[in-house]
Design an enzyme around this catalytic site. Sequence first.
Site, PDB file in Angstrom:
ATOM      1  N   CYS A 122     -57.016  82.492 -46.970  1.00 22.60           N
ATOM      2  CA  CYS A 122     -56.162  81.512 -46.717  1.00 22.60           C
ATOM      3  C   CYS A 122     -55.066  81.265 -48.085  1.00 22.60           C
ATOM      4  O   CYS A 122     -55.791  81.266 -49.198  1.00 22.60           O
ATOM      5  CB  CYS A 122     -56.940  80.268 -46.662  1.00 22.60           C
ATOM      6  N   CYS A 146     -66.586  68.014 -60.245  1.00 24.96           N
ATOM      7  CA  CYS A 146     -65.856  67.658 -58.910  1.00 24.96           C
ATOM      8  C   CYS A 146     -65.319  69.067 -58.529  1.00 24.96           C
ATOM      9  O   CYS A 146     -65.125  70.008 -59.294  1.00 24.96           O
ATOM     10  CB  CYS A 146     -64.619  66.827 -59.314  1.00 24.96           C
ATOM     11  N   ASP A 147     -65.189  68.865 -57.044  1.00 23.40           N
ATOM     12  CA  ASP A 147     -64.917  69.941 -56.462  1.00 23.40           C
ATOM     13  C   ASP A 147     -63.426  70.669 -56.898  1.00 23.40           C
ATOM     14  O   ASP A 147     -63.131  71.638 -56.727  1.00 23.40           O
ATOM     15  CB  ASP A 147     -64.758  70.051 -54.855  1.00 23.40           C
ATOM     16  N   CYS A 183     -56.429  52.525 -51.560  1.00 27.34           N
ATOM     17  CA  CYS A 183     -55.902  53.795 -52.104  1.00 27.34           C
ATOM     18  C   CYS A 183     -56.636  54.039 -53.221  1.00 27.34           C
ATOM     19  O   CYS A 183     -57.016  55.145 -53.674  1.00 27.34           O
ATOM     20  CB  CYS A 183     -54.267  53.746 -52.365  1.00 27.34           C
TER      21      CYS A 183
END
Length: 420
Positions: free
Chosen positions: A22, A279-280, A330
């Site tokens: 991708c 974290c990813d 947010c």
Amino acid sequence: MKASREFQVFVKPASFLCNLACRYCYYLEKKNLYPEAGSLRMSEDVLEEYIIQHIAASPDEVIRFSWHGGEPTVLGVDFFRKVVAFQRNHEPRGRLIVNGMQTNGALLDDGWGRFLAGENFAVGLSLDGPREMHNRNRVTRTGKSTFEETMRGYELLRRHGVATDILCVVNAHNVRYPLEVYRFFKQIEAPYVTFLPLVKPHPDGLRGVSADTVPAEAWGDFLCAVFDEWLNKDIGRVKVQVFEEAARTAFGQEHSLCLFRPACGDVPVIEHNGDFFSCDHFVDADHRLGNIRETSLVELLESPEQRAFGRAKLEALPRFCRACEVREMCNGECPKNRFLRTPDGEAGLNYLCSGYKRFFTHCQAFVSEVASEWRRRTLEKQRAAEGAAAVRTVSQPGRNDPCPCGSGKKYKKCCLSLGH
């Protein structure tokens, strides 16, 4: 020892390996972390050790595992049969283990369908909208279309009754067609949709964001257009993650999505070899805190470094954001996107700020209405419960209470003895 808070681990049992290429993928570049690696398949000893540690660390009655990539299905269904076998061997009495998997769907077949359904896996399927929109970025290594394979995988999951959510990356192209995208997902009867805004730095690192990055204002317009259609036609029929996150504020609930929580650090990554990353979106050398073969998962979760990583999201929130009227919806979104400056020149403004602010302001009236209705119903239930308690108190005195008939005798010596 259990973790002091809930957590979710994105496990990468095949690291960055994927059957697709991708164009916007941020994880393929992780091959730079393991340039001389042999097999990128998680070994059985690391797999079992991770499962044992995850179970031991989980503070919840329901123990959740999340299998990500790359593409986890490149490992084959037998790998995940081994996953389930290890989980059963170590499952604590009275607790439940559940699994989720993120996939592009192209490698799924009936064997996968039977397994995923039989083991109650929840699946997130990547699909960017109708054929032309999907095929712009989600292609094979030779640049060929993947829409047909993805849709075949989606229909297979539906046929086998596998709970399937759609994950749609919103980019500079499909953001211009919000209703076409959303109505396509309704057409294929997707029950749950997550929209993920694409934000990528420019390849040269100097010119802001890439050409395929979603424009911030257009992101807000996209969400507003989809929200209006959902509000008018689809409440109760389709769940959209960002709308649910906004509505959680009506009930005073914590966000379920880490993006919108005040602090983060509860969704780390375990790589194929046991490496732990904060974290990813921060799988890099600076955020590698250790390896579960040397330091236990719970120690890494509770480590000062991981705690500091999580607090930094709140501590670095600019003054401009702290004063924002939709801050609770947010909270500055993901730190990876905070590379702009506020109007007064302070660093740390989120690239998507204008879009999110437009959407959260747009839906605020709906959220307020939901909150008011919830408070009204809660008050009615409370009053009804208080009334029922009062009736019980009057009509059902205790045996030694004064008899409600006014005789002056105890209830047991008066009307109770007469059967009144």
